[in-house]
Design an enzyme around this catalytic site. Structure first.
Site, short mmCIF file in Angstrom:
data_model
loop_
_atom_site.label_atom_id
_atom_site.label_comp_id
_atom_site.label_asym_id
_atom_site.label_seq_id
_atom_site.Cartn_x
_atom_site.Cartn_y
_atom_site.Cartn_z
N HIS A 36 0.83 -1.21 0.00
CA HIS A 36 0.00 0.00 0.00
C HIS A 36 0.86 1.26 0.00
CE1 HIS A 36 -3.65 -2.32 0.65
NE2 HIS A 36 -4.35 -1.20 0.56
N LYS A 101 -10.38 -8.02 7.52
CA LYS A 101 -11.12 -8.33 8.76
C LYS A 101 -10.81 -7.24 9.76
CE LYS A 101 -7.38 -10.68 10.95
NZ LYS A 101 -6.81 -10.47 12.27
#
Lengths: 182, 279
Positions: A36, A101
């Protein structure tokens, strides 16, 4: 069960509501923290990303190595909040779905509402089971990052649940409120 | 005196790394089954069904149950009458980890804290050693994933806070952890000691089998109270709301300084991995 195939359009996105069971079939991309950071660095420099982000879905996963004959090792979701620092930037660039999650920060939820994106959860720790829905895997960038490299994954009937939808609803808040005993 | 060659330790570490990551303990599997019966919502039940299926696949295929095969934590209890021969103990443990993570197709997850460059073989292991009486050596391998480890906290409470402050802190920690540590979880905590002692004992508490209680009746009662309060939060498996967030609460205590009340909380995800061998 709602069946979806990326790239996701706004029509598909707006039909997904917190709590919906969703089955993915098609191409998704993987990235974790380190990837990222590099993706956002590319955007900062005005350079192209290693995949087309318009309508794309990123799965937050660093699979274990494939054994001989396997497509992929175990491949469950990692905790999503570590990507919060980067996600709004990618959503602005066209990202429509994230699979991970754990709860997202306010900036990410706001970005999802503003630009129509959705956050899904897969079952954390059910990694050997999830691997069975992955048909093909190819590293497309940052091989030096090992498990954190960006992979193109072809999935079939990959089951997830909508956590945050475009209205700002959050399944974690809704579900926990419902079952809390004061 | 008894002599143990470190090559035996290396080979055992290799085997235990693979076993721990692929073969979930029977106590955990049993707790999944019991929770499937008890859980109230279809979504909650579906999580336990998936976890049972996942554990079965992992065991049958010898695949890691979770892709995060963890930081390799090694607990050593070394009898003071044991002589370790044949080379470096630390290097033999790290070589066992290196071989186990390579041969078991386990993920290498250890990196430099600044550059984030991966060490590429999951070393170094964290080795926690106790010297005990006798001529035995007990080796426990407990790989711990990053998601649940990130929920760990150590705090220094004020003694006046007493049990209430301890219980409130642990419950609050679970509330804040929410869906992050992959519930259903096991909550380990240690009250007392020094901060570093408490942190080690909180992690060690996770090694206890689910279904056992602390032999100290006072701690056993606190474990029960905490389990009820934590599960009343309504977080549920995977955090989407339901009854069972924690499968168990395991407490330990240790004498502490008259000025202090240290508390360490270490939450373990449902992939509660630990295997041991005694030499």
């Amino acid at each position: 069960m709602k069946k979806v195939t990326p790239p996701l359009t706004d029509d598909v996105i707006e039909d997904l509501k917190a709590g919906d069971q969703v089955s993915f079939t098609g191409v998704i991309y993987t990235a974790r923290d380190a990837a990222h950071k590099r993706l956002v660095d590319l955007l900062d420099k005005g350079e192209d990303l290693p995949f087309d982000i318009n309508g794309a879905v990123i799965y937050y996963v660093g699979p274990s190595p494939a054994k001989p004959g396997q497509v992929v090792g175990s491949a469950g979701p990692t905790t999503s909040y570590r990507m919060d620092a980067y996600a709004p930037r990618l959503i602005k660039a066209g990202l429509k779905g994230m699979i991970g999650k754990g709860k997202r920060g306010k900036d990410v939820v706001d970005a999802m509402v503003r630009r129509k994106a959705v956050y899904f959860a897969a079952i954390g720790g059910a990694a050997a089971l999830i691997a069975r829905s992955i048909r093909k895997v190819e590293i497309i960038a940052y091989e030096d990052l090992g498990p954190e490299a960006v992979r193109r994954m072809e999935v079939e009937d990959f089951r997830v649940v909508v956590i945050n939808d475009t209205s700002g609803a959050d399944l974690y808040d809704i579900g926990q409120e419902k079952y809390r005993i004061a | 005196m008894r002599t143990i060659d470190v090559s035996e330790i290396r080979d055992t570490v290799r085997m235990l790394c693979i076993d721990a990551n692929t073969d979930l303990g029977e106590d955990v599997v049993r707790a999944f089954g019991e929770s499937l019966e008890k859980e109230e919502s279809p979504a909650g039940k579906a999580v336990f069904e998936a976890l049972l299926q996942n554990a079965k696949i992992a065991r049958e295929e010898k695949s890691p149950m979770c892709q995060d095969t963890g930081f390799t934590v090694v607990f050593l209890e070394v009898g003071q009458d044991v002589v370790l021969s044949g080379g470096s103990l630390v290097e033999s443990i790290n070589e066992g980890v290196r071989q186990g993570y390579r041969d078991g197709f386990l993920r290498k997850s250890i990196c430099d804290p600044f550059t984030r460059a991966n060490t590429k073989d999951n070393t170094p292991a964290v080795i926690i050693t106790d010297i005990v009486e006798g001529d035995k050596l007990k080796l426990t391998i407990a790989p711990k994933g990053g998601g649940s480890e990130n929920m760990t906290r150590v705090t220094m409470l004020t003694p006046s806070g007493g049990k209430k402050a301890i219980i409130d802190f642990i419950v609050q920690r679970c509330q804040e952890a929410g869906s992050n540590p992959c519930p259903p979880v096991i909550v380990g905590a240690c009250i007392g000691g020094t901060p570093e002692k408490a942190a080690i004992l909180a992690k060690k508490a996770l090694l206890r089998k689910i279904g056992t209680t602390n032999p100290d009746p006072e701690l056993a009662e606190m474990e029960m109270e905490l389990l009820t309060r934590i599960n009343n939060l309504g977080i549920g498996p995977q955090g989407m709301g339901c009854r069972i967030f924690a499968l168990a609460v395991h407490l330990e205590k240790h004498p502490c300084h008259i000025a202090s009340l240290p508390l360490a909380v270490n939450i373990c995800c449902h992939a509660s991995r630990h295997k041991e061998v005694e030499f």
